[in-house]
Design an enzyme around this catalytic site. Structure first.
Site, PDB file in Angstrom:
ATOM      1  N   CYS A   1       0.828  -1.209   0.000  1.00 31.96           N
ATOM      2  CA  CYS A   1       0.000   0.000   0.000  1.00 31.96           C
ATOM      3  C   CYS A   1       0.861   1.258   0.000  1.00 31.96           C
ATOM      4  O   CYS A   1       1.819   1.344   0.759  1.00 31.96           O
ATOM      5  CB  CYS A   1      -0.814   0.041   1.289  1.00 31.96           C
ATOM      6  SG  CYS A   1      -2.554  -0.165   1.010  1.00 31.96           S
ATOM      7  N   HIS A   2       0.467   2.236  -0.792  1.00 32.18           N
ATOM      8  CA  HIS A   2       1.152   3.522  -0.774  1.00 32.18           C
ATOM      9  C   HIS A   2       0.778   4.309   0.476  1.00 32.18           C
ATOM     10  O   HIS A   2      -0.367   4.262   0.901  1.00 32.18           O
ATOM     11  CB  HIS A   2       0.751   4.356  -1.992  1.00 32.18           C
ATOM     12  CG  HIS A   2       1.225   3.787  -3.281  1.00 32.18           C
ATOM     13  ND1 HIS A   2       0.588   2.744  -3.906  1.00 32.18           N
ATOM     14  CD2 HIS A   2       2.296   4.087  -4.054  1.00 32.18           C
ATOM     15  CE1 HIS A   2       1.243   2.438  -5.022  1.00 32.18           C
ATOM     16  NE2 HIS A   2       2.284   3.227  -5.134  1.00 32.18           N
TER      17      HIS A   2
ATOM     18  N   ASP B   1     -12.379  -7.648  20.910  1.00 34.74           N
ATOM     19  CA  ASP B   1     -11.471  -7.616  22.059  1.00 34.74           C
ATOM     20  C   ASP B   1     -12.176  -7.207  23.341  1.00 34.74           C
ATOM     21  O   ASP B   1     -11.922  -7.775  24.410  1.00 34.74           O
ATOM     22  CB  ASP B   1     -10.332  -6.627  21.758  1.00 34.74           C
ATOM     23  CG  ASP B   1      -9.345  -6.511  22.912  1.00 34.74           C
ATOM     24  OD1 ASP B   1      -8.948  -7.558  23.458  1.00 34.74           O
ATOM     25  OD2 ASP B   1      -8.962  -5.383  23.263  1.00 34.74           O
TER      26      ASP B   1
END
Lengths: 145, 145, 145, 145, 145, 145
Positions: free
Chosen positions: B64-65, B114
């Site tokens: 990813c850029h 979580d």
């Protein structure tokens, strides 16, 4: 909100296994397996991304404790609908590694998506779930048990 | 493997929307909505985690850029099976933000998991998927269109 | 100490190429090329590590500007003494990407070392150096020119 | 690819020492030692960068375990060809700190390069190598022994 | 909660200056200025920490946009009560850098505290505040104006 | 400069408490408490930012050891001048958590500032200070004792 205190818990060996299914077009799966995706070796990148993400879990999940992971393994297997991802995380610590396993499976799936999205933007992650965890006060848990 | 060169692409306005469904026990959903989870305000934490994760996407998805995100919004809505998560990411840049939106939705779902796992370890993330993207050379894409 | 202000510089296309040589035992090189290292595909991991490290350069090099990299490519070629590593980084920004290219080459070399150290702890990184940079006010620079 | 499980190993005291040579023009070395580089105190910045990078090693080297470092020291000494860098890393853990020492030496060298590149773009990192490691099952290793 | 969309704002030159006062015992200040703290050069470390923290602001402040900083400078001056810290941050972007300047000043102060706490645990950070900001739609703001 | 070696210290239970006061206009405080800030739930965001920042302390404070935090709690209480912030951090490790508690309090205060700055740019952080620390060789310390 708080990161609950686990200082009084003993350090024990703990394992967690999470899985995910990445549904895709059959042609996408074949191209991945043939190693013909333009961005490179999708399976190697996904395994590595899964391992690295497991280590970064406390940055990603706000109330997760930082844990000294002792081992991480990520596998990707072709199945009828696409790829089945499995992340296994181990530690010897005061709290479990369920979140690390789930985060690892997500990162592996996201990496596959990223490397193949130009040919199959409709891919879907399904059934991202804990399969097994052992160790710690709450003991062993198995999906479906 | 490479992070493909996007330097010749023009900077354009781009939007991506990703969604996910977190399936859970009805009692878990009710407890979240009532604000009675022991670890605190689940929905606020999930929204924030989704926003922060969008910014960290290039650390999680290897190819990813790095992108200057101009806006991120994450919403969580109760549905029959649990919570429906929606992440909207915007930029004015040379490449799209699909990965940022998907990563954001994953982080929000993982954060809910979580904070509730002690009461419902069997929760499952389903249908993590791109819904919409617009901007850039490949134009607009809508799921189901 | 300061991160010098580059706000008045124009955004221009910039490229930097850095190389490194990782000297190793011939047997180590053969084992890497044969894909027989116990820790997995060394070349794929090194390429990915190089790409990810390029993005994290401002975290490693204190006075480096954060830059929107437009492309990164890392290659590893077998040579008589071991592996030759080459990292090419591109951007369209106000400052150059020499540090990103050098950091990327280092990370690729370190990753090879890490995956092979159990069989060849004596490996040495040599000649980590800039080969080429172009773009920006100071123009093009070529090693040896 | 996997991060190998070290959970069964005992925690022992471990040390690793890595060195690097940064070759530069004599005038560059003199200017660094005289504290006259425009970007500030090069040696202080390099030491600090080396220490911080040691802590970030698991983000940089994909299969490295996260380790609780107990001490890090980085020194830079002038030599005929430029600067000699030495990083010493200590831990009490299940796996060694060779990668942390090597990463630390690289970060220190990269920081010197960054702060001096406007006057000496041709600087070269040479001989980035492990000198010593002790502790753990594989015991003590000395370069040249 | 959301990271508000700034995509429609023009990129303009922006500056922000933040200051802080770190109150300490006179003996602590003298020891810092004399360069006699056991952990090393406190002022150099604080300046560097301030610069690096400015770049990490979006990781620290959840709703902050990632911004391409063009310059950061951190100074520490002795004053009667201890050290006066000043962080100046510049960008050419769609949103301001007030948070980057404040975060930078905090990190510099925390670093001084860390390096001196063994001799003066009672040090106090006072008056961490924005002094000036300019650029952007809301224009220039000066404290006390 | 060095990260001092703590490898010979025993792992003991340690606690640190830090506080900060964020001074603001009465109207700002009322708007925060009424949950009417445009950017969302300020108190929830500040608590979460404080927890996450505690985990990132070694990235912000250069010579801080990476520590396995066992618990973090951040509270914000309205007082006459604004908001009083209190961060409590716990570990079972070889070194104290004073820096983690102070960093956590700073991040919570910065997050409040960020979310309210459009209506009250003059807010000031005051009295960021350690209140208590216990555990370790240097024993218990109380402010004002």
């Amino acid at each position: 909100m708080k990161m609950v205190d686990v200082g009084a818990k003993p350090k024990t060996e703990r394992v967690a296994v999470a899985t995910a299914l990445l549904r895709m077009l059959p042609a996408t799966r074949e191209r991945i397996l043939a190693g013909k995706m333009e961005k490179g070796d999708v399976l190697a990148a996904a395994r590595l991304a899964g391992i690295m993400a497991a280590k970064r879990t406390p940055d990603f999940v706000p109330l997760c404790h930082p844990i000294a992971l002792s081992g991480v393994e990520v596998t990707l297997e072709p199945v009828a609908q696409g790829l089945s991802i499995r992340a296994t995380v181990r530690t010897v610590d005061r709290t479990g590694v369920e979140m690390e396993a789930l985060t690892s499976a997500c990162a592996a799936a996201l990496t596959v998506y990223d490397m193949c999205k130009s040919v199959d933007r409709g891919m879907v992650m399904e059934a991202v779930q804990l399969e097994h965890k052992s160790g710690g006060r709450s003991g062993t848990w198995e999906r479906g048990a």
